[in-house]
Design an enzyme around this catalytic site. Sequence first.
Site, PDB file in Angstrom:
ATOM      1  N   ASP A   1       2.882  -5.586  14.646  1.00 16.73           N
ATOM      2  CA  ASP A   1       4.175  -5.017  14.279  1.00 16.73           C
ATOM      3  C   ASP A   1       4.694  -5.775  13.060  1.00 16.73           C
ATOM      4  O   ASP A   1       4.957  -6.976  13.128  1.00 16.73           O
ATOM      5  CB  ASP A   1       5.145  -5.148  15.457  1.00 16.73           C
ATOM      6  CG  ASP A   1       6.415  -4.347  15.266  1.00 16.73           C
ATOM      7  OD1 ASP A   1       6.518  -3.619  14.258  1.00 16.73           O
ATOM      8  OD2 ASP A   1       7.316  -4.452  16.125  1.00 16.73           O
TER       9      ASP A   1
ATOM     10  N   ASP B   1       4.464   0.957  10.305  1.00 10.47           N
ATOM     11  CA  ASP B   1       4.544  -0.505  10.405  1.00 10.47           C
ATOM     12  C   ASP B   1       4.038  -1.083  11.712  1.00 10.47           C
ATOM     13  O   ASP B   1       4.191  -2.279  11.962  1.00 10.47           O
ATOM     14  CB  ASP B   1       5.981  -0.972  10.172  1.00 10.47           C
ATOM     15  CG  ASP B   1       6.955  -0.438  11.223  1.00 10.47           C
ATOM     16  OD1 ASP B   1       6.598   0.518  11.933  1.00 10.47           O
ATOM     17  OD2 ASP B   1       8.068  -0.975  11.312  1.00 10.47           O
ATOM     18  N   GLU B   2       3.418  -0.286  12.575  1.00  6.87           N
ATOM     19  CA  GLU B   2       2.870  -0.864  13.798  1.00  6.87           C
ATOM     20  C   GLU B   2       1.694  -0.051  14.308  1.00  6.87           C
ATOM     21  O   GLU B   2       1.588   1.152  14.058  1.00  6.87           O
ATOM     22  CB  GLU B   2       3.931  -0.988  14.892  1.00  6.87           C
ATOM     23  CG  GLU B   2       4.510   0.314  15.375  1.00  6.87           C
ATOM     24  CD  GLU B   2       5.440   0.125  16.570  1.00  6.87           C
ATOM     25  OE1 GLU B   2       5.110  -0.670  17.478  1.00  6.87           O
ATOM     26  OE2 GLU B   2       6.498   0.776  16.591  1.00  6.87           O
TER      27      GLU B   2
END
Length: 364
Positions: free
Chosen positions: A17, A111-112
């Site tokens: 993350d 983003d993860e």
Amino acid sequence: MHSPQNGSAARRIIHVDMDAFFASVEQRDNPELKGQPVAVGRSRARGVVAAASYEARPFGVRSAMPSITALRKCPDLIFVPPRFDVYRSVSGQIRDIFARHTELIEPLSLDEAYLDVTAACTGDVTATAIAMDIRAAILEETGLTASAGVSYNKFLAKLASDQDKPDGLTVITPRRGAAFVASLPVGRFNGVGPVTEEKMRRLGITTGADLRAQPLAFLAEHFGSSAERLYDISRGIDDRPVNPNRERKSVGAECTFLEDLRDPAEAKAALGPIADKVALRCREKGVAGRTVTLKVKYADFEQITRRRTLSSAIEEADDMCEVAGELLQGLVPLKKGVRLLGVSLSGFDAPEPESEDQPDLFDF
């Protein structure tokens, strides 16, 4: 109800993350923003915060918060327009780093992502070492920090990645899993939102240990179809595989109003911020869709939906708001007060890119 995986079959899962991804990219590219409370988004009245820097978070600024609320909480907040083309480019760099270690990558957003690195853990190579290599490569090649969680299933890996943010690494082994879950507030659990958390609180369930103490029949009575999953995760059990081909079916947002809406014009105006949130999530996930769905829940909890499928895919808030407004107009005059409105987008053109005391039979 599932049984925990035994040691020989246990997966090695990493959840990566990025730390305040959009805001961190902006601070990286503009040194004047470093150390400042930054919000990515529009400061206009109908704007929504796409991301907040760690300097802004102590003030209570969070993603998906209306911009006007964020400014009230943090008057010195600096708004920066989003650059989704840049975020997608950096996300591609990060995905390439993941691919050096495994093909089993399940992105959740720009983003993860989850990574299954079981096959890569041979000899002296551990999942923890792989997570360290990934974080080091991300920092070296993008100038950004990432937090990672390492565990034997997705539920625990995601909890672990949030345990020591920013720039943290947490490992939860099979022996620690159930005890780790027991120590956490239920609000930390993925899938337990504010409404469910409040319902649990009224039932005297505030921690993982409290949840684990409830029999399955009790959970089924109060939480319906979610009971089995709640029963399992309270014991650190999650058998879901990392799915690199997962297709997102819809993206949506909704708002429950403090006072029921009875004026059609007021209800239509309320669709704007909701559509903004949906558009933000679509950009984060890199999707566009052709079907807009309007959800209306009345004061007496009667719920209806209306949808329209367009000839081409959309992702902009104004387009969604226009279609949702037309669907709402079909319900005018409103027969009763409106308690909740929701907007979702679907019909995407392309898919989005053990026992309680398990021994540690392998290295993490």
